[in-house]
Scaffold this active site. Sequence first.
Site, short mmCIF file in Angstrom:
data_model
loop_
_atom_site.label_atom_id
_atom_site.label_comp_id
_atom_site.label_asym_id
_atom_site.label_seq_id
_atom_site.Cartn_x
_atom_site.Cartn_y
_atom_site.Cartn_z
N LYS A 18 103.05 35.78 -32.31
CA LYS A 18 102.87 36.81 -33.02
C LYS A 18 103.11 38.21 -32.12
CE LYS A 18 101.56 39.60 -34.99
NZ LYS A 18 101.25 41.30 -35.31
N GLU A 59 89.72 36.27 -28.83
CA GLU A 59 89.26 37.20 -26.91
C GLU A 59 89.37 38.19 -27.11
OE1 GLU A 59 90.17 39.50 -24.02
OE2 GLU A 59 91.54 38.81 -23.19
N CYS A 85 91.02 44.62 -22.28
CA CYS A 85 90.00 44.95 -22.46
C CYS A 85 88.20 44.61 -21.65
CB CYS A 85 89.71 43.07 -23.27
SG CYS A 85 91.12 42.21 -22.24
N GLU A 112 83.60 50.81 -27.67
CA GLU A 112 85.00 49.99 -26.83
C GLU A 112 85.96 50.96 -27.42
OE1 GLU A 112 87.96 46.83 -27.62
OE2 GLU A 112 87.85 46.88 -25.20
P1 ADP Z 1 94.69 47.32 -31.59
O1 ADP Z 1 93.45 47.13 -32.15
O2 ADP Z 1 94.07 47.25 -29.64
O3 ADP Z 1 95.34 46.89 -31.63
P2 ADP Z 1 94.19 44.94 -32.82
O4 ADP Z 1 93.34 43.68 -33.07
O5 ADP Z 1 94.67 45.65 -34.24
O6 ADP Z 1 94.08 45.47 -31.88
O7 ADP Z 1 95.69 43.48 -32.92
C1 ADP Z 1 96.40 42.07 -32.08
C2 ADP Z 1 96.94 41.69 -32.92
O8 ADP Z 1 96.33 41.47 -34.09
C3 ADP Z 1 98.54 42.31 -32.78
O9 ADP Z 1 99.75 42.13 -33.00
C4 ADP Z 1 98.25 42.48 -34.45
O10 ADP Z 1 98.99 43.15 -35.43
C5 ADP Z 1 97.26 41.52 -35.18
N1 ADP Z 1 96.85 41.86 -36.48
C6 ADP Z 1 96.07 43.21 -36.84
N2 ADP Z 1 95.40 42.96 -37.48
C7 ADP Z 1 94.86 41.06 -38.35
C8 ADP Z 1 94.99 40.95 -39.14
N3 ADP Z 1 93.96 41.12 -40.60
N4 ADP Z 1 95.28 39.75 -39.25
C9 ADP Z 1 96.08 38.75 -38.50
N5 ADP Z 1 96.62 39.23 -37.02
C10 ADP Z 1 96.01 40.98 -37.31
#
Ligand code: ADP
Length: 503
Positions: free
Chosen positions: A201, A276, A310, A407
Amino acid sequence: MNAVSIVPQPSPSSVVAKFLKRSPRLFIGGEWVEPTSSDTVDVIDPASGRQISSIANASKADVDRAVAAARKAFESGPWPDMLPAQRQALLWKLSDLIDANAAELAELESLDNGKTRMMASIIDVPGTREYFRYMAGWATKIEGSTFQSSIFAGPGPKFHTYTQREPVGVVAQIVPWNFPLAMAAWKLAPALATGCTCILKPAEQTSLTALRLGELIVEAGFPPGVVNILTGLGEQVGAALVAHPGVDKIAFTGSTEVGKIINKAASDTVKRVSLELGGKSPVIVFPDVNMEAVIGGAANAIFFNSGQVCCAGSRLYAHRKVFDQMVEGLSAAANAIRLGPGLDQQTEMGPLVSREQQERVLSYIESGRKQGAAIAAGGDAPAHEGYYVKPTVLVNVKPDMNVVREEIFGPVLVAQRFDDIDEVIRQANDTPYGLSASVWSNDVSTVHRVVPKIKAGTVWVNCHNFVDPSMPFGGYKQSGFGREHGHAAIELYTELKSVCMMV
Ligand code: ADP
């Protein structure tokens, strides 16, 4: 000061322009299938803010289909019967195809993420190729152990006991937008080396190279369903994968906030989880160093990939004797960085990935200013379309300010001074994160006193941000758990089975 006017994004090549026109499809069971709903997500060029393509927003029904395809490929068909050497050959074939299509992948990555094409072609794409090659080698080196057991079952019986490592099963791998292709490789390569099947994903902001990788996976000859790729929103597609009872393991790279949500949700089905997460890595500079080299290294530690890393070195701790010189040097380095669109050859730093990210970073700078921080360099966005933020250095910061504690994930450095080793160790560890740190000194005894005290998964000495497929990578504290790379990654994707045989 970042004064060179920003040029417009050059037009993409015809190959990439054609790829951008693809209709939204999901990669399930070895085929490019129509999503069950017409819901899509816009793909935006961060250098212009304009839509350049669209991707599918997979539905719950699509998640079910992908999990079923991955389960089928794991349980039956050619994949579980393949010899480790055959898995190795497939991974190597994929790495050759990445090489053969390197220019296109680098251009796509640049357009989608905002990073420069130059960086994508010297770091992201070759790093991805090498990652598949390194992990290909592990496919043939997965071992168990035999034991001398002391089990007593009366006179006569003896026991032969041993362990074997088996693939954990169907794994869902959720990756972020900062190094889209390389993060996909960090996830897919070890899982495939061990014989797992995968549902990748990618982040909704940056899914293009994962989709192109899917095409190369078909070309390499992986059996159908071994890799599936679902695009779409995290709270929808990602969350459905995390909750799905047919998924055995979740591997996630992203924010600590989302990592916590995933960890909780995965506990309902007791999935294996590796996380991570974020970081706020200290860069600790002692006064004995070569200042020129350290200024360059510390600038790279924070400004590499526009600070969207990160393990970015986002908290500078410079000894009082060198603090002013460090800030002056880093500010000059920040001001000299040429901002521009990723496809322009002159560009040294591209825009941030999205408007949301630009606003987030600018609001952090504003909050720092309001709490009393002073701006030594940057501090705002250039007046230009696109999601640019000037490389920024903040001074007069206090340990309890948000800009020091949280962060930011952008090109923003907070600089503080220290007087002695104990003080700087305390300051460096005064964070909920523990992903990485760097120590800059040529004094062996100083280095050896500091390194063991730092609570972080990686400590660099006289360098920062260097990773290698053989070197375990992951976090202490709220930076996550589990280690990627090397043998540690093989452990992440295998179950350890004990066999006890009465003979
Ligand atoms: P950032 O804050 O750096 O955008 P995220 O942690 O929001 O990073 O996103 C990293 C990944 O996690 C992306 O592929 C995003 O679509 C996915 N993601 C975001 N929210 C969820 C959730 N509630 N459950 C599973 N995956 C998620």
